[in-house]
Design a protein around this motif. Structure first.
Motif, PDB file in Angstrom:
ATOM      1  N   ILE A  70       1.017  -1.030   0.023  1.00 40.01           N
ATOM      2  CA  ILE A  70       0.006  -0.051   0.123  1.00 40.01           C
ATOM      3  C   ILE A  70       0.832   1.243  -0.129  1.00 40.01           C
ATOM      4  O   ILE A  70       1.692   1.267   0.684  1.00 40.01           O
ATOM      5  CB  ILE A  70      -1.067  -0.186   1.237  1.00 40.01           C
ATOM      6  CG1 ILE A  70      -2.011  -1.101   1.059  1.00 40.01           C
ATOM      7  CG2 ILE A  70      -1.620   1.120   1.322  1.00 40.01           C
ATOM      8  CD1 ILE A  70      -2.643  -1.347   2.466  1.00 40.01           C
ATOM      9  N   GLY A  71       0.504   2.118  -0.977  1.00 45.96           N
ATOM     10  CA  GLY A  71       1.244   3.606  -0.976  1.00 45.96           C
ATOM     11  C   GLY A  71       2.446   3.618  -1.595  1.00 45.96           C
ATOM     12  O   GLY A  71       3.282   4.584  -1.977  1.00 45.96           O
ATOM     13  N   THR A  72       2.784   2.318  -2.319  1.00 42.53           N
ATOM     14  CA  THR A  72       4.071   2.399  -3.273  1.00 42.53           C
ATOM     15  C   THR A  72       3.558   2.507  -4.858  1.00 42.53           C
ATOM     16  O   THR A  72       2.586   2.125  -5.112  1.00 42.53           O
ATOM     17  CB  THR A  72       4.859   1.146  -3.190  1.00 42.53           C
ATOM     18  OG1 THR A  72       4.125  -0.132  -3.607  1.00 42.53           O
ATOM     19  CG2 THR A  72       5.228   0.911  -1.350  1.00 42.53           C
ATOM     20  N   GLU A  73       4.529   2.682  -5.749  1.00 47.74           N
ATOM     21  CA  GLU A  73       4.299   2.885  -7.083  1.00 47.74           C
ATOM     22  C   GLU A  73       4.002   1.317  -7.335  1.00 47.74           C
ATOM     23  O   GLU A  73       3.085   1.092  -8.678  1.00 47.74           O
ATOM     24  CB  GLU A  73       5.372   3.216  -7.819  1.00 47.74           C
ATOM     25  CG  GLU A  73       5.324   3.386  -9.216  1.00 47.74           C
ATOM     26  CD  GLU A  73       6.573   3.985  -9.909  1.00 47.74           C
ATOM     27  OE1 GLU A  73       6.669   3.724 -11.161  1.00 47.74           O
ATOM     28  OE2 GLU A  73       7.273   4.714  -9.294  1.00 47.74           O
ATOM     29  N   GLU A  76       0.218   0.488  -7.825  1.00 48.18           N
ATOM     30  CA  GLU A  76      -0.391   1.356  -8.674  1.00 48.18           C
ATOM     31  C   GLU A  76      -0.752   0.470  -9.896  1.00 48.18           C
ATOM     32  O   GLU A  76      -0.071  -0.264 -10.452  1.00 48.18           O
ATOM     33  CB  GLU A  76       0.170   2.441  -9.013  1.00 48.18           C
ATOM     34  CG  GLU A  76       0.346   3.535  -7.750  1.00 48.18           C
ATOM     35  CD  GLU A  76       1.252   4.725  -8.040  1.00 48.18           C
ATOM     36  OE1 GLU A  76       1.414   4.883  -9.158  1.00 48.18           O
ATOM     37  OE2 GLU A  76       1.524   5.495  -7.066  1.00 48.18           O
TER      38      GLU A  76
END
Length: 180
Positions: A70-73, A76
């Motif tokens: 979560i929250g990393t490239e 995505e």
């Protein structure tokens, strides 16, 4: 037949170009782009079921190493398939897009009775999401050119399993677009 939803499973940076790169994934991207574009044009729901792991906590990380944190490239959606306004994103911490998520609730509220399963991996996350779709009573369509796995053998095994065990209707993106 009621409403359909296209479900894209794990078309994330970490699976296409990152920590758990699947070289075969690149081949399905153009088919997915075409399908998602047609779905949006025809008012068919587009739903992303995305790995969204908590570092140091989630059990999948024990087996597969850090990915889609979560929250990393890496967590995505790949740029070619970026969710648009009107699409839905359902984070998941296990293989299935249904397990401990609100995917079934969302589909129910949208009036969906048929899911189009796409993405990665036919023998793992797509398979487990399809299993739960079957258990919840959804009709299942799988465009064979819009899903893949790490290897040809895993892909072929996965697709055959979806057909034989869950009654998935196998098709292609071009054939499916005609009936959306």
């Amino acid at each position: 037949m009621g409403k359909k939803a296209v479900i894209l499973v794990d078309m994330l940076n970490d699976f296409v170009t990152g920590a758990l790169t699947c070289d075969r994934a690149k081949a399905i991207v153009p088919h997915l782009e075409k399908l998602v574009r047609a779905a949006r044009e025809k008012g068919v729901y587009v739903i992303y079921a995305n790995d969204a792991h908590i570092k140091g906590i989630d059990r999948e990380l024990e087996l597969w190493g850090d990915h889609a944190i979560i929250g990393t490239e890496g967590a995505e959606v790949i740029p070619e398939l970026t969710p648009q306004e009107g699409d839905f994103v359902v984070p998941k911490r296990r293989y299935s897009g249904f397990f401990q998520t609100d995917l079934h609730l969302l589909l129910t509220e949208l009036g969906v009775d048929t899911v189009v399963m796409t993405g990665l991996h036919a023998h793992m996350c797509v398979r487990h999401t399809t299993a739960d779709a079957y258990y919840w009573g959804y009709r299942i369509i799988v465009p064979t050119d819009a899903t893949d796995s790490f290897t040809k053998e895993d892909y072929e095994y996965g697709i055959q399993y979806l057909k034989d065990i869950y009654g998935a209707q196998l098709t292609t993106v071009d054939e499916l677009i005609e009936t959306l």
